[in-house]
Write a protein that holds these residues in place. Structure first.
Motif, PDB file in Angstrom:
ATOM      1  N   MET A 185       0.840  -1.194   0.000  1.00 33.36           N
ATOM      2  CA  MET A 185       0.000   0.000   0.000  1.00 33.36           C
ATOM      3  C   MET A 185       0.875   1.245   0.000  1.00 33.36           C
TER       4      MET A 185
ATOM      5  N   SER B 217      -0.744   4.381   0.099  1.00 35.78           N
ATOM      6  CA  SER B 217      -1.451   5.169   1.120  1.00 35.78           C
ATOM      7  C   SER B 217      -2.778   4.485   1.407  1.00 35.78           C
ATOM      8  N   GLY B 218      -3.342   4.778   2.542  1.00 38.96           N
ATOM      9  CA  GLY B 218      -4.586   4.140   2.944  1.00 38.96           C
ATOM     10  C   GLY B 218      -4.371   2.667   3.231  1.00 38.96           C
ATOM     11  N   GLY B 219      -5.491   1.881   3.214  1.00 37.91           N
ATOM     12  CA  GLY B 219      -5.371   0.455   3.492  1.00 37.91           C
ATOM     13  C   GLY B 219      -6.245  -0.311   2.526  1.00 37.91           C
ATOM     14  N   TYR B 220      -6.156  -1.646   2.594  1.00 34.60           N
ATOM     15  CA  TYR B 220      -7.000  -2.447   1.717  1.00 34.60           C
ATOM     16  C   TYR B 220      -8.015  -3.193   2.566  1.00 34.60           C
TER      17      TYR B 220
ATOM     18  N   VAL C 218     -10.222   0.543  -3.797  1.00 34.25           N
ATOM     19  CA  VAL C 218      -8.778   0.673  -3.649  1.00 34.25           C
ATOM     20  C   VAL C 218      -8.180   0.540  -5.044  1.00 34.25           C
TER      21      VAL C 218
ATOM     22  N   VAL D 219      -6.415   9.239  -1.703  1.00 34.41           N
ATOM     23  CA  VAL D 219      -7.294   8.689  -0.668  1.00 34.41           C
ATOM     24  C   VAL D 219      -8.258   9.762  -0.170  1.00 34.41           C
TER      25      VAL D 219
ATOM     26  N   GLY E  28      -7.741   3.545  -0.591  1.00 40.50           N
ATOM     27  CA  GLY E  28      -6.327   3.147  -0.528  1.00 40.50           C
ATOM     28  C   GLY E  28      -5.719   3.145  -1.922  1.00 40.50           C
TER      29      GLY E  28
END
Ligand SMILES: Nc1ncnc2c1ncn2[C@@H]1O[C@H](COP(=O)(O)OP(=O)(O)O)[C@@H](O)[C@H]1O
Ligand SMILES: [Mg+2]
Lengths: 233, 406
Positions: free
Chosen positions: B151, B153-156, B164, B177, B197
């Motif tokens: 990643m 940035s952000g998350g999955y 995403v 994001v 993400g």
């Protein structure tokens, strides 16, 4: 009656198949325990061949060889090797020490060969023998660091380390000056007297032959004379 | 110490220069082997890892729909028919829960992920991009692809209205994001999704195309309520993927494509690389064996007299054989240890010099104890085999002959 150390019956040896050379012709003789015999004769008369047969390094073409009471004709290579290691000692003209081993290691070799591995007591015995031949101080030297006479003394210690009943010596002094030769001969004689080891020594030196118990003369593969020395020491 | 060891060590010590030379020869040979194997092993591992970073080991999907001619040929009439392939549309796997349960229990399978995938259009302001919509349960999908470790940035873990996307797609659409984008699948309906993400899987095409959403979102967008279009598998041993895929095909009747099928070219390349490296290694071993053998042959010739006298003193034939075999073995083992160190050092230097801009080695170098152990065993076997001939001739020596001709 005590068994003789050597009993030869009708031993012949010939080389070659197309052109056959008869080197030994129907030899018969015995060597008693503790006897010191000289084997003399012209070059090419078959002395070394006889010693090799007695030393179980070679087999006769016919006849029987009895060493220390053991009939060897029927033995296989492994049995001959074992018998050789325990009942026979060898001294050669060119001493044949192992060049990579120290004096004490050379003396230990027959014990190592018999036992299969090196032990501490072997070294003690080897050192004692080196002491006996007057070379204690050279125990850790390589053969290349020793004189011819010293090397031959190491070879004698090696021949005797297993306490064999018979030592076969092929011109052991042939390569030494007279004085050194006398010393080496005297040493063999001492072991012979002290330990009742029989010796069969090939020599070209009539002085030394005269100092043996008995002289066997070989010509063209036949024993032409076999007499007790009258002036033995 | 056994007599054979004693003599072997003494003989080697006595011929120091020769011994050092053959040890060095063996060492260079082993170094080449270790270096080559480690380099090629590392290269292949990283190539495969790179390939598999954006590809499931096995993808299971429904069989293609086939179009059939309406008239059939009979004995009396021939039929001229041009059969066109039907347009393939997203279809669900029948009773996929059942198939999923079955697949997850297959030996060798370590992860399974049902996937709902299909084409979609992503729009943001006046930028429009065709994307591959992928709906999956985040935890399962992340077990197939290293997405959570990649990643940017952000998350999955997309929510019902979250998505995403890859780094390139984010750049193309100019989103990051928290921004929203519009997704449609051809019809009039479209839905707004929030970017949750941004990932970078190291493959531009994937970064540009993939748009990951929750399973339910994809089902609704693709009009596949309750269905999944494929099931993706991860297996324990990547090179067994094809045989496992075959097992899947025969047990489910579905289509199962392994990465090995879709990357046949790569596999051929890897295989020919491996076999050329093996050929080189065989020649290296041959050279080492000949080096060891020739030195020992010379040593036997030099030691004729000593071997004769050893035999005269009651040394067994078998001992003489062992003395020479041991010399070969010792040279092989010592050489291989030195060589493994040399090879590893060479590899480390090589990996240290050739680096990418980001500092990671250009040539991943896969040195392992297994590799070193394997090379050492090989060198040991080579040494013993190379010594066999000289050992035999030493044992066959006639002692009387050897001493007489001394
Ligand atoms: N391996 C052999 N093949 C053929 N002839 C040999 C061989 N060994 C020795 N001879 C011959 O046997 C004879 C005796 O040799 P040898 O025993 O060495 O004599 P000596 O030691 O008395 O000088 C010589 O003529 C020699 O050429
Ligand atoms: Mg002679």
């Amino acid at each position: 009656m005590v068994e003789p150390v050597v009993l030869l019956t009708d031993v012949s040896k010939s080389y070659g198949t197309t052109i056959v050379t008869d080197v030994l012709r129907a030899l018969n003789f015995r060597l008693e325990v503790g006897e010191f015999a000289a084997l003399i004769g012209p070059s090419g008369s078959g002395k070394s061949t006889l010693l090799n047969i007695l030393g179980l390094l070679d087999r006769p073409t016919s006849g029987s060889v009895c060493i220390a009471g053991v009939e060897t004709t029927t033995l296989d290579d492994a049995a001959l090797t074992g018998l050789r290691g325990t009942t026979l000692g060898f001294v050669f003209q060119f001493h044949h020490l192992l060049s990579g081993l120290t004096a004490v290691e050379n003396v230990m070799m027959p014990m190592l060969a018999a036992k299969g591995r090196r032990t501490r007591s072997m070294e003690q015995r080897a050192l004692a023998l080196l002491d006996r031949v007057g070379l204690r101080s050279l125990a850790r030297s390589l053969p290349s660091q020793m004189s011819g006479g010293q090397q031959q003394r190491v070879a004698i210690a090696r021949a005797l380390v297993m306490g064999p009943p018979l030592v076969l010596a092929d011109e052991p002094t042939g390569n030494l000056d007279t004085k050194t030769a006398d010393g080496v001969f005297a040493l063999m004689r001492e072991f012979n007297v002290e330990q009742r080891v029989a010796f069969l020594m090939v020599t070209h030196d009539p002085r030394l032959a005269a100092r043996c118990d008995r002289t066997i003369e070989l010509v063209d593969g036949r024993i032409v004379a076999d007499r007790k020395t009258t002036t033995a020491p | 110490m056994p007599i054979s060891w004693f003599l072997a060590l003494r003989f080697l010590r006595e011929g120091r220069a020769q011994s050092a030379l053959i040890v060095l020869g063996a060492a260079v040979g082993v170094a080449v082997m270790v270096f080559l194997s480690a380099l090629i092993g590392g290269l292949q591992t990283s190539l495969v890892a790179q390939t598999l970073g954006t590809q499931a080991h096995i993808v299971v999907r429904p069989a293609d729909e086939l179009a059939r001619p309406m008239l059939r040929a009979t004995a009396a009439t021939d039929v001229l028919a041009r059969v066109e392939r039907t347009a393939q549309r997203a279809r669900s796997i029948d009773r996929w829960q059942h198939v999923l349960a079955r697949l997850s229990h297959m030996p060798g399978v370590t992860a399974v992920s049902p996937v709902v995938a299909g084409p979609a259009i992503a729009t943001r302001a006046n930028a429009t991009r065709a994307v591959l919509l992928i709906g999956a349960e985040a935890a399962r999908f992340a077990a197939i692809y290293p997405i959570r470790r990649r990643m940017v940035s952000g998350g999955y873990d997309p929510s019902r209205t979250g998505c995403v996307i890859g780094r390139e797609l984010a750049a193309d659409l100019g989103v990051s994001v928290g921004d929203k984008l519009r997704l449609s699948t051809g019809g009039e309906s479209s839905e707004m999704y929030t970017v949750e993400g941004v990932f970078d899987l190291g493959n531009r095409e994937v970064n540009r195309r993939w748009l990951l959403v929750a399973t339910r979102s994809a089902q609704s967008l693709l009009d596949l309520s309750g269905g999944v279009t494929s099931i993706e598998l991860r297996v324990a041993s990547v090179f067994e993927a094809e045989s496992i895929a075959a097992a899947v095909r025969s047990s489910t009747g579905l289509v199962a494509d392994s990465w090995m099928q879709s990357n046949a070219q790569l596999l051929v390349a890897l295989r020919s690389q491996s076999s050329s490296s093996e050929v080189i290694q065989v020649f290296v071993i041959l050279a080492v064996a000949m080096g060891i053998a020739s030195v020992l042959v010379v040593s036997v010739a030099q030691k004729r007299r000593e071997i004769g006298i050893l035999r005269a003193m009651g040394t067994r034939r078998s001992t003489i054989v062992s003395v020479f075999l041991l010399q070969g073995a010792i040279v092989g083992v010592v050489g291989s240890l030195v060589g493994a160190g040399l090879g590893a050092g060479l590899g480390a230097v090589f990996a240290g010099v050739a680096r990418n801009a980001d500092g990671t080695p250009t040539f991943p170098f896969a040195i392992s104890w297994a590799l070193i152990g394997r090379s050492s065993l090989l060198a040991l076997a080579t040494g013993v085999l190379a010594a066999a001939l000289p050992a035999r001739s030493a044992a066959r020596l006639d002692p009387a002959e050897a001493i007489r001709n001394g």
